[in-house]
Design an enzyme around this catalytic site. Structure first.
Site, mmCIF file in Angstrom:
data_model
loop_
_atom_site.group_PDB
_atom_site.id
_atom_site.type_symbol
_atom_site.label_atom_id
_atom_site.label_comp_id
_atom_site.label_asym_id
_atom_site.label_seq_id
_atom_site.Cartn_x
_atom_site.Cartn_y
_atom_site.Cartn_z
ATOM 1 N N GLY A 138 -7.820 41.283 1.410
ATOM 2 C CA GLY A 138 -8.496 42.637 0.691
ATOM 3 C C GLY A 138 -7.976 42.566 -1.019
ATOM 4 N N THR A 210 4.137 38.705 -1.873
ATOM 5 C CA THR A 210 3.598 40.164 -2.913
ATOM 6 C C THR A 210 3.822 41.233 -2.292
ATOM 7 O OG1 THR A 210 1.910 39.622 -4.255
ATOM 8 C CG2 THR A 210 4.149 38.746 -5.386
ATOM 9 N N ARG A 212 4.448 42.946 1.599
ATOM 10 C CA ARG A 212 5.946 43.451 2.017
ATOM 11 C C ARG A 212 6.065 42.106 2.898
ATOM 12 N NH1 ARG A 212 4.285 46.797 -0.632
ATOM 13 N NH2 ARG A 212 4.195 49.060 -0.321
ATOM 14 N N GLU A 241 13.840 48.065 0.349
ATOM 15 C CA GLU A 241 13.292 47.886 -1.321
ATOM 16 C C GLU A 241 15.420 47.726 -1.621
ATOM 17 O OE1 GLU A 241 11.150 48.583 -3.048
ATOM 18 O OE2 GLU A 241 10.146 49.542 -1.510
ATOM 19 N N HIS A 260 9.834 44.435 -6.341
ATOM 20 C CA HIS A 260 9.147 45.702 -6.146
ATOM 21 C C HIS A 260 8.306 45.628 -6.783
ATOM 22 C CE1 HIS A 260 7.622 48.487 -2.748
ATOM 23 N NE2 HIS A 260 5.980 47.370 -3.591
#
Length: 300
Positions: A138, A210, A212, A241, A260
């Site tokens: 993507g 980088t 999830r 997280e 993150h």
């Protein structure tokens, strides 16, 4: 215009739908732009002209609810693609050149630790000439591809939704010296890299994520790192997280961990603001915005 940024709040403040609706009503707002606040239920009762979410995937917005209320929902796809691609390159270099452990030795006065010299401890392999396998092509994957190619790497990719990605996953894992994840989390991709996939990778592979953490099995990754199957890993996301300080990953010297921050650049913020401004201008002038999630609300 009322500017009420969540990012300047300590502790962090993210509005619930009820809190956001109350705030919008108090300001008699016609348009709301959010990043993390919840947009659902009572927000749709305020007669808004538009909702903008500064995310590629506006998963904090009940899009179906907004559509039912006739409210356009704008988003900002690819707004952080360059930032995350740069983070991928940074993690690749940090892991392959032992940057964090080398830095720690300098800071602690251990440049000649245990009677050795730094050249002995920190030799690494150059990435030029290696093969990088991108899982997902993507916006972030494409931004990463040309950067790695520019560093002299051969870049291959797997993505069933992009014709430019010509490798199957098994084929990619067998060829790549570096495997980097750039796929969204879906029912089909969650846990896509597990023990079998790590076993299928080349010995001494570098693993980067980088995107999830849900894309890979963390326990299987720890096992692969301990065995040496995976030589090093760079990770920028963890489930919830959060990574407990006693997690096995924190004790491994061949891992670089970041909290993150791949998209955390001033450029990302400026870019997403401009995208929203341009699309609001188009919407309010009667044109079709470039990035609208529910164009059906605009009518024929």
């Amino acid at each position: 215009m009322v500017y009420d940024p969540w990012i300047d709040q300590t502790p962090l403040r993210i509005y619930s739908a009820e809190q956001l609706a109350e705030r919008l009503a108090a300001e008699s707002a016609d348009v709301v732009v959010v990043e993390s606040d919840s947009v659902t239920g009572p927000v749709f009762e305020l007669g808004l002209c538009a909702i903008a979410s500064t995310r590629g995937d506006p998963n904090n917005v009940d899009v179906a609810g907004a559509t039912a209320a006739g409210i356009p929902v704008l988003n900002t796809p690819a707004r952080n693609a360059d930032a995350v691609a740069e983070m991928t390159v940074a993690l690749l270099l940090a892991t392959t050149r032992h940057l964090l452990t080398a830095d720690a030795d300098v800071r602690s006065g251990n440049m000649f630790r245990d009677g050795s010299i730094p050249y002995q401890r920190f030799r690494g392999w150059e990435i030029a000439g290696l093969t990088a396998g991108l899982v997902g092509l993507g916006a972030v994957g494409r931004a990463t591809r040309w950067r790695l190619a520019g560093l002299g790497m051969r870049v291959i990719a797997h993505d069933p939704y992009n014709d430019d990605a010509r490798h199957g996953l098994d084929e990619l894992l067998a060829e790549a010296d570096v495997v980097s994840l750039h796929a969204p989390v879906t029912d089909g991709t969650a846990g896509m890299i597990g023990a079998a996939q790590f076993a299928a990778m080349r010995d001494g592979v570098v693993f980067l994520n980088t995107a999830r953490a849900q894309l890979h099995d963390t326990d299987a990754l720890v096992d692969a790192l301990r065995s040496g199957k995976v030589a090093a890993a760079g990770l920028d996301h963890f489930a919830g997280e959060w990574l407990p300080t006693d997690h096995p990953l924190t004790g491994l010297p061949n891992v670089v961990l970041t909290p993150h921050i791949g998209g955390a650049t001033w450029n990302t913020e400026a870019r997403q603001a401009q995208m929203v401004a341009d699309d609001l201008d188009a919407l309010l002038s009667g044109s079709t915005p470039a990035n609208i999630v529910n164009p059906e609300v605009l009518g024929p």
